[in-house]
Design a protein around this motif. Structure first.
Motif, PDB file in Angstrom:
ATOM      1  N   GLY A  50      35.586  39.741  32.020  1.00  0.00           N
ATOM      2  CA  GLY A  50      35.949  38.393  32.436  1.00  0.00           C
ATOM      3  C   GLY A  50      36.348  37.498  31.284  1.00  0.00           C
ATOM      4  O   GLY A  50      37.132  36.570  31.451  1.00  0.00           O
ATOM      5  N   ASN A  89      38.350  37.465  38.758  1.00  0.00           N
ATOM      6  CA  ASN A  89      36.967  37.303  38.330  1.00  0.00           C
ATOM      7  C   ASN A  89      36.171  36.587  39.427  1.00  0.00           C
ATOM      8  O   ASN A  89      36.197  35.368  39.545  1.00  0.00           O
ATOM      9  CB  ASN A  89      36.915  36.518  37.020  1.00  0.00           C
ATOM     10  N   TRP A  90      35.454  37.383  40.235  1.00  0.00           N
ATOM     11  CA  TRP A  90      34.689  36.819  41.335  1.00  0.00           C
ATOM     12  C   TRP A  90      33.581  35.892  40.856  1.00  0.00           C
ATOM     13  O   TRP A  90      33.122  35.026  41.615  1.00  0.00           O
ATOM     14  CB  TRP A  90      34.097  37.937  42.199  1.00  0.00           C
ATOM     15  N   ALA A 130      31.099  43.271  33.296  1.00  0.00           N
ATOM     16  CA  ALA A 130      31.911  42.304  34.036  1.00  0.00           C
ATOM     17  C   ALA A 130      32.065  41.013  33.232  1.00  0.00           C
ATOM     18  O   ALA A 130      33.144  40.415  33.210  1.00  0.00           O
ATOM     19  CB  ALA A 130      31.297  42.021  35.392  1.00  0.00           C
ATOM     20  N   ASP A 131      31.007  40.597  32.564  1.00  0.00           N
ATOM     21  CA  ASP A 131      31.094  39.404  31.716  1.00  0.00           C
ATOM     22  C   ASP A 131      32.083  39.622  30.577  1.00  0.00           C
ATOM     23  O   ASP A 131      32.875  38.741  30.243  1.00  0.00           O
ATOM     24  CB  ASP A 131      29.718  39.042  31.147  1.00  0.00           C
ATOM     25  N   ASN A 185      33.865  33.499  38.959  1.00  0.00           N
ATOM     26  CA  ASN A 185      34.411  32.151  38.886  1.00  0.00           C
ATOM     27  C   ASN A 185      34.679  31.535  40.259  1.00  0.00           C
ATOM     28  O   ASN A 185      35.076  30.382  40.350  1.00  0.00           O
ATOM     29  CB  ASN A 185      35.718  32.153  38.088  1.00  0.00           C
ATOM     30  N   GLY A 198      30.454  35.788  42.207  1.00  0.00           N
ATOM     31  CA  GLY A 198      30.363  37.167  41.745  1.00  0.00           C
ATOM     32  C   GLY A 198      29.400  38.020  42.530  1.00  0.00           C
ATOM     33  O   GLY A 198      29.145  39.160  42.174  1.00  0.00           O
TER      34      GLY A 198
END
Length: 131
Positions: free
Chosen positions: A15, A54-55, A11-12, A57, A63
């Motif tokens: 993102g 992007n949750w 995810a990082d 953020n 997230g």
């Protein structure tokens, strides 16, 4: 409509990507999975629109979301949802024992808490929701 989720280090990485690159990679994976000799890129050829959200953020979500894990019982979520002295009320997908983890669960708890607040005020108002 197709929705994909990534978590953790991936995810990082996603993102940090350009959103168009992330969408392209996602759709390419669908092409590999569902492609045939006659139609090698079924997802790419039909893509109308893509969006990356992007949750991590998001100021309040950061997230995170809850998920059932070993040893957790429905009563745990009910305990988390319990009001404190009819003064402090809790909503959110983490407090929904029936629908979790999802936006619908969060919405349902918002309605539940609104009803709890009104009952605690003893003002005779009925909550009407279109949810």
């Amino acid at each position: 409509c197709v929705v994909g989720f990534v978590a953790g280090e991936l995810a990082d990485q996603v993102g940090a990507m350009d959103p168009n690159e992330a969408i392209s990679r996602f759709v390419s994976q669908l092409d590999v999975i569902y492609g045939t000799m006659e139609n090698p890129k079924p997802a790419s050829s039909k893509l109308f629109q893509g969006r990356v959200f992007n949750w991590a953020n998001e100021k309040f979500a950061r997230g995170s979301y809850t998920y059932p894990c070993f040893g957790v019982e429905a009563e745990d979520r009910e305990a988390l949802a319990a009001p404190v002295a009819d003064t402090v009320f809790f909503a959110g997908e983490a407090t929904n024992a029936d629908i979790n983890p999802c936006m619908q669960g969060a919405l349902a708890t918002g309605k539940r808490v609104a009803e709890e607040v009104i009952r605690s005020l003893d003002c005779g108002v009925e909550v009407v929701s279109k949810l």
